[in-house]
Design a protein around this motif. Structure first.
Motif, PDB file in Angstrom:
ATOM      1  N   THR A   1      -2.825 -10.804  -6.257  1.00 39.46           N
ATOM      2  CA  THR A   1      -3.679 -10.610  -5.079  1.00 39.46           C
ATOM      3  C   THR A   1      -5.068 -10.146  -5.529  1.00 39.46           C
ATOM      4  O   THR A   1      -5.188  -9.222  -6.325  1.00 39.46           O
ATOM      5  N   THR A   2      -6.100 -10.797  -5.004  1.00 38.55           N
ATOM      6  CA  THR A   2      -7.475 -10.404  -5.283  1.00 38.55           C
ATOM      7  C   THR A   2      -7.886  -9.354  -4.260  1.00 38.55           C
ATOM      8  O   THR A   2      -7.705  -9.559  -3.060  1.00 38.55           O
ATOM      9  N   ILE A   3      -8.413  -8.225  -4.752  1.00 44.18           N
ATOM     10  CA  ILE A   3      -8.699  -7.088  -3.862  1.00 44.18           C
ATOM     11  C   ILE A   3     -10.116  -6.571  -4.105  1.00 44.18           C
ATOM     12  O   ILE A   3     -10.525  -6.354  -5.245  1.00 44.18           O
ATOM     13  N   LEU A   4     -10.860  -6.386  -3.003  1.00 45.71           N
ATOM     14  CA  LEU A   4     -12.116  -5.639  -3.043  1.00 45.71           C
ATOM     15  C   LEU A   4     -11.931  -4.441  -2.135  1.00 45.71           C
ATOM     16  O   LEU A   4     -11.646  -4.595  -0.943  1.00 45.71           O
ATOM     17  N   LEU A   5     -12.065  -3.238  -2.690  1.00 45.19           N
ATOM     18  CA  LEU A   5     -11.879  -2.049  -1.862  1.00 45.19           C
ATOM     19  C   LEU A   5     -13.069  -1.122  -1.997  1.00 45.19           C
ATOM     20  O   LEU A   5     -13.781  -1.130  -3.016  1.00 45.19           O
ATOM     21  N   VAL A   6     -13.303  -0.351  -0.935  1.00 49.67           N
ATOM     22  CA  VAL A   6     -14.282   0.730  -0.999  1.00 49.67           C
ATOM     23  C   VAL A   6     -13.539   2.041  -0.826  1.00 49.67           C
ATOM     24  O   VAL A   6     -12.562   2.116  -0.072  1.00 49.67           O
ATOM     25  N   ASP A   7     -13.978   3.068  -1.552  1.00 52.16           N
ATOM     26  CA  ASP A   7     -13.306   4.361  -1.442  1.00 52.16           C
ATOM     27  C   ASP A   7     -14.227   5.429  -2.032  1.00 52.16           C
ATOM     28  O   ASP A   7     -15.128   5.131  -2.804  1.00 52.16           O
ATOM     29  N   GLN A   8     -13.973   6.680  -1.616  1.00 48.34           N
ATOM     30  CA  GLN A   8     -14.692   7.767  -2.282  1.00 48.34           C
ATOM     31  C   GLN A   8     -13.857   8.418  -3.360  1.00 48.34           C
ATOM     32  O   GLN A   8     -14.358   9.269  -4.091  1.00 48.34           O
ATOM     33  N   MET A   9     -12.594   8.055  -3.465  1.00 45.56           N
ATOM     34  CA  MET A   9     -11.725   8.627  -4.499  1.00 45.56           C
ATOM     35  C   MET A   9     -12.012   7.926  -5.821  1.00 45.56           C
ATOM     36  O   MET A   9     -11.264   7.047  -6.254  1.00 45.56           O
ATOM     37  N   ALA A  10     -13.101   8.332  -6.462  1.00 45.20           N
ATOM     38  CA  ALA A  10     -13.623   7.564  -7.584  1.00 45.20           C
ATOM     39  C   ALA A  10     -12.638   7.479  -8.736  1.00 45.20           C
ATOM     40  O   ALA A  10     -12.350   6.386  -9.237  1.00 45.20           O
ATOM     41  N   GLU A  11     -12.092   8.612  -9.168  1.00 43.58           N
ATOM     42  CA  GLU A  11     -11.221   8.578 -10.346  1.00 43.58           C
ATOM     43  C   GLU A  11      -9.957   7.773 -10.083  1.00 43.58           C
ATOM     44  O   GLU A  11      -9.495   7.015 -10.928  1.00 43.58           O
ATOM     45  N   MET A  12      -9.410   7.949  -8.873  1.00 45.81           N
ATOM     46  CA  MET A  12      -8.200   7.201  -8.522  1.00 45.81           C
ATOM     47  C   MET A  12      -8.484   5.706  -8.560  1.00 45.81           C
ATOM     48  O   MET A  12      -7.725   4.925  -9.139  1.00 45.81           O
ATOM     49  N   ALA A  13      -9.592   5.302  -7.962  1.00 42.60           N
ATOM     50  CA  ALA A  13      -9.915   3.868  -7.917  1.00 42.60           C
ATOM     51  C   ALA A  13     -10.211   3.347  -9.324  1.00 42.60           C
ATOM     52  O   ALA A  13      -9.769   2.255  -9.697  1.00 42.60           O
ATOM     53  N   LEU A  14     -10.933   4.129 -10.124  1.00 44.26           N
ATOM     54  CA  LEU A  14     -11.273   3.675 -11.481  1.00 44.26           C
ATOM     55  C   LEU A  14     -10.031   3.543 -12.356  1.00 44.26           C
ATOM     56  O   LEU A  14     -10.016   2.757 -13.309  1.00 44.26           O
ATOM     57  N   SER A  15      -8.985   4.309 -12.028  1.00 39.63           N
ATOM     58  CA  SER A  15      -7.787   4.273 -12.870  1.00 39.63           C
ATOM     59  C   SER A  15      -7.047   2.939 -12.753  1.00 39.63           C
ATOM     60  O   SER A  15      -6.262   2.608 -13.633  1.00 39.63           O
TER      61      SER A  15
END
Ligand code: ATP
Length: 239
Positions: free
Chosen positions: A189-203
């Motif tokens: 699945t191709t995903i584009l997400l926005v979030d403020q949880m930077a470390e979680m998203a970067l992981s």
């Protein structure tokens, strides 16, 4: 390099009245990637997602999706083409059951075609299978977020857009949620997400961008984004 882009956003601008909220956004997503756009409160994340989904008319720039310009198309056309938004705040229908909520995401697909797909979603989200016939309003916040994602997936999206999926969830649930997003990406699945949880998203992200006051101020691999030093300046880093 990640190959040809399925979604290419170029010079995208958007406003509310006289106030410009997106100031020339360039973002590209390739097939199979999980790309995160990180931004603090008010950076313009929801406006970006709504503009891509056709829910907020851009002022300028281009949104090329699967080789077609979609920047001025209405939201239902964009969704049917396979660019599908899971909105901020989950927005499940509390009086409908879990399964009824999922079926609402199918955008006119004949219901006979759906059965197999719904079973696959139930395998992916075992908590939803357990609660399949319960009213969605009885689910926890984390379960409702999973339900909102399942409702997006049943449309068979080419690209799934997620607006702040971690919003209002406890840290342990955010971890579960992001593990699920990583598994969805691993399944293709191709995903584009926005979030403020930077470390979680970067992981879990393959690549990330940082959005600050309506402009992209950094972009690259998670390591490159961390090294850019903009996360701290953008009031990001938590999670
Ligand atoms: P949040 O995490 O708070 O949702 P965000 O990064 O998603 O923030 P947006 O919701 O896109 O940011 O908002 C970007 C800017 O646009 C903010 O300054 C916000 O106050 C403003 N804004 C958002 N919606 C409207 C609106 N309907 N009318 C006027 N200004 C708006």
């Amino acid at each position: 390099d990640a190959g040809p882009s399925v979604l290419a956003v170029t010079g995208l601008t958007a406003s509310y009245g006289a106030s410009e909220v997106l100031r020339g956004i360039d973002i590209a997503v390739s097939q199979g990637e999980l790309v995160a756009v990180l931004g603090a409160n008010g950076a313009g994340k929801s406006t970006l997602m709504r503009a891509l989904a056709g829910l907020h008319r851009p002022v300028g720039g281009s949104v090329s999706f699967a080789g077609q310009e979609v920047g001025q198309l209405p939201a239902n056309r964009i969704a049917r083409l396979g660019l599908v938004l899971v909105p901020e705040g989950r927005q499940v229908f509390p009086e409908l059951t879990v399964e009824q909520n999922i079926r609402l995401g199918a955008y006119g697909r004949p219901s006979a075609d759906l059965t197999g797909d719904i079973e696959k979603l139930m395998d992916r989200f075992p908590r939803l299978r357990e609660r399949r016939t319960q009213r969605a309003g009885l689910l926890s916040g984390g379960e409702q977020q999973m339900l909102a994602i399942a409702r997006g997936l049943v449309a068979n999206p080419e690209v799934l857009l997620l607006d702040e999926p971690s919003l209002g969830l406890a840290p342990a649930l955010i971890q579960d949620l992001y593990a699920t997003l990583g598994a969805l990406r691993d399944d293709g699945t191709t995903i584009l997400l926005v979030d403020q949880m930077a470390e979680m998203a970067l992981s879990i992200a393959d690549r990330a961008y940082v959005l600050s006051s309506g402009a992209i101020v950094a972009g690259g691999t998670p390591a490159e984004v961390r090294q850019s030093g903009v996360l701290h300046d953008s009031y990001l880093g938590g999670g």
